[in-house]
Design an enzyme around this catalytic site. Structure first.
Site, mmCIF file in Angstrom:
data_model
loop_
_atom_site.group_PDB
_atom_site.id
_atom_site.type_symbol
_atom_site.label_atom_id
_atom_site.label_comp_id
_atom_site.label_asym_id
_atom_site.label_seq_id
_atom_site.Cartn_x
_atom_site.Cartn_y
_atom_site.Cartn_z
ATOM 1 N N GLY A 19 0.622 -1.333 -0.058
ATOM 2 C CA GLY A 19 -0.517 -0.224 0.300
ATOM 3 C C GLY A 19 0.531 1.506 0.508
ATOM 4 O O GLY A 19 0.652 2.442 0.385
ATOM 5 N N GLY A 20 2.007 1.261 -0.823
ATOM 6 C CA GLY A 20 2.880 2.465 -0.666
ATOM 7 C C GLY A 20 2.208 3.604 -1.698
ATOM 8 O O GLY A 20 3.297 4.199 -1.473
ATOM 9 N N GLY A 21 1.418 3.732 -1.932
ATOM 10 C CA GLY A 21 1.674 4.510 -3.284
ATOM 11 C C GLY A 21 -0.150 5.441 -2.545
ATOM 12 O O GLY A 21 -0.109 6.277 -3.436
ATOM 13 N N SER A 22 -0.546 5.902 -1.799
ATOM 14 C CA SER A 22 -1.180 6.367 -1.145
ATOM 15 C C SER A 22 -0.547 6.495 0.484
ATOM 16 O O SER A 22 -0.554 5.948 1.119
ATOM 17 C CB SER A 22 -2.709 6.145 -1.973
ATOM 18 O OG SER A 22 -3.021 4.354 -1.401
ATOM 19 N N ASP A 68 -3.163 -7.182 -6.230
ATOM 20 C CA ASP A 68 -3.776 -7.581 -4.472
ATOM 21 C C ASP A 68 -3.353 -8.060 -3.415
ATOM 22 O O ASP A 68 -3.279 -9.760 -3.618
ATOM 23 C CB ASP A 68 -5.314 -7.786 -4.860
ATOM 24 C CG ASP A 68 -6.991 -7.747 -3.949
ATOM 25 O OD1 ASP A 68 -6.215 -8.069 -2.465
ATOM 26 O OD2 ASP A 68 -6.906 -8.466 -4.702
ATOM 27 N N ASN A 95 2.088 -1.787 5.624
ATOM 28 C CA ASN A 95 1.101 -1.232 5.676
ATOM 29 C C ASN A 95 -0.510 -0.724 5.527
ATOM 30 O O ASN A 95 -1.006 -0.619 5.861
ATOM 31 C CB ASN A 95 1.685 -0.359 5.317
ATOM 32 C CG ASN A 95 1.327 1.041 4.415
ATOM 33 O OD1 ASN A 95 0.779 2.474 5.665
ATOM 34 N ND2 ASN A 95 0.869 1.388 3.742
ATOM 35 N N TYR A 160 -12.175 -4.867 12.262
ATOM 36 C CA TYR A 160 -11.003 -4.725 11.881
ATOM 37 C C TYR A 160 -10.004 -4.565 12.938
ATOM 38 O O TYR A 160 -8.535 -4.417 13.024
ATOM 39 C CB TYR A 160 -10.982 -2.862 11.080
ATOM 40 C CG TYR A 160 -10.105 -2.238 10.820
ATOM 41 C CD1 TYR A 160 -8.958 -2.021 10.051
ATOM 42 C CD2 TYR A 160 -9.824 -1.579 11.852
ATOM 43 C CE1 TYR A 160 -8.185 -1.417 10.000
ATOM 44 C CE2 TYR A 160 -8.331 -0.129 11.868
ATOM 45 C CZ TYR A 160 -7.556 -0.385 11.019
ATOM 46 O OH TYR A 160 -6.760 0.708 11.291
ATOM 47 N N THR A 162 -10.301 -6.888 15.505
ATOM 48 C CA THR A 162 -9.751 -8.048 15.856
ATOM 49 C C THR A 162 -8.334 -7.688 15.464
ATOM 50 O O THR A 162 -7.552 -8.989 15.565
ATOM 51 C CB THR A 162 -10.996 -8.823 15.427
ATOM 52 O OG1 THR A 162 -12.460 -8.745 16.482
ATOM 53 C CG2 THR A 162 -10.317 -10.081 15.286
ATOM 54 N N ALA A 163 -8.473 -7.483 13.857
ATOM 55 C CA ALA A 163 -7.399 -7.792 12.999
ATOM 56 C C ALA A 163 -6.148 -7.211 13.725
ATOM 57 O O ALA A 163 -5.416 -7.961 13.667
ATOM 58 C CB ALA A 163 -6.970 -7.309 11.602
#
Length: 256
Positions: A19-22, A68, A95, A160, A162-163
């Protein structure tokens, strides 16, 4: 970023960010590039414009790999591509996450499985993949991004939180298992960081005011506030820190 902290050992380090683009991830990509690291990142959306912009800004070009992260095989393949391009991964930053709001009674199995796949399962298999290479080169650093949401006992996204809690348990267990291999594994728990997504979807004036009241420091967090703590955990400056959860929230929760 003008007055940036320098971590000399991060220069030429092979770094992989999900997720390093936003959002926060984009700031982390920039932060590592500013250190002279070799950065690869994955994301679902096309990041060509971001790559061009950040390359011009830092003079250092990241490798973007569309992926994904809920597809474990594709995630492993992306990490292998990054290693082939930049050398064996020395730093992994898990991330990518999705804090979509939901109530307990509306959650079905499909939503639960999807939420855990994004917010926990992908973290585990990224760690597993990175650890294999890190053991071969004599060490590395993994930073698992979690959240203070579960520490606060927040309602509104139980799958969320829980994770989030699971990330901390996983971090501690993996740190214990692979410490002898000189692999450090830590979690970083941001507070409410005002990314564009947060501003667009949930940051109402009332919610912002209520959260600021909970903070010791009366200033909202921005993505740039997370950069230096992650760089610190990635660098040898934190060489004897592992199995920990570092909270960066302006003083909302107390850990320890």
């Amino acid at each position: 970023m003008t007055d940036k902290t320098i971590f000399p050992d991060l220069k030429n380090t092979s770094v992989f960010i999900t997720g390093g683009g936003s959002g926060i991830g984009a700031s982390l990509t920039e932060g590592f590039l500013q250190q002279g690291a070799k950065v690869a990142f994955v994301g679902r959306e096309d990041a060509s414009d971001f790559v061009s912009e950040i390359s011009n800004k830092t003079g250092n070009t990241p490798l973007f790999l569309p992926c994904d992260i809920t597809d474990t095989q594709k995630l492993k393949e992306a990490m292998a591509q990054a290693s082939n391009r930049h050398g064996t991964l020395q730093v992994l930053v898990n991330n990518a996450a999705n804090d979509q709001r939901h109530s307990t009674l509306e959650v079905d199995e499909d939503f639960w499985d999807w939420s855990q796949a994004v917010n926990l399962k992908a973290y585990f298999f990224a760690c597993q993949t990175a650890i294999e290479g890190m053991r071969a080169i004599g060490g590395g650093s993994i930073i698992n991004m979690t959240s203070i949401s579960y520490m606060m006992g927040n309602a509104g996204y139980p799958a969320y939180t829980t994770a989030n809690s699971g990330i901390n348990g996983m971090t501690r267990s993996l740190a214990r298992e692979f410490g002898a291999d000189k692999i450090r594994i830590n979690a970083l728990a941001p507070g409410w960081v005002l990314t564009q997504k947060q501003l667009d979807q949930w940051a109402t004036p009332e919610a912002l005011s209520a959260h600021l009241d909970r903070q010791c420091m009366k200033e909202h967090l921005t993505p740039s506030d997370i950069i230096d703590p992650v760089l610190f955990l990635a660098s040898q400056s934190s060489r004897m820190i592992t199995g920990q959860s570092l909270v960066v929230d302006g003083g909302v929760v107390v850990s320890g």
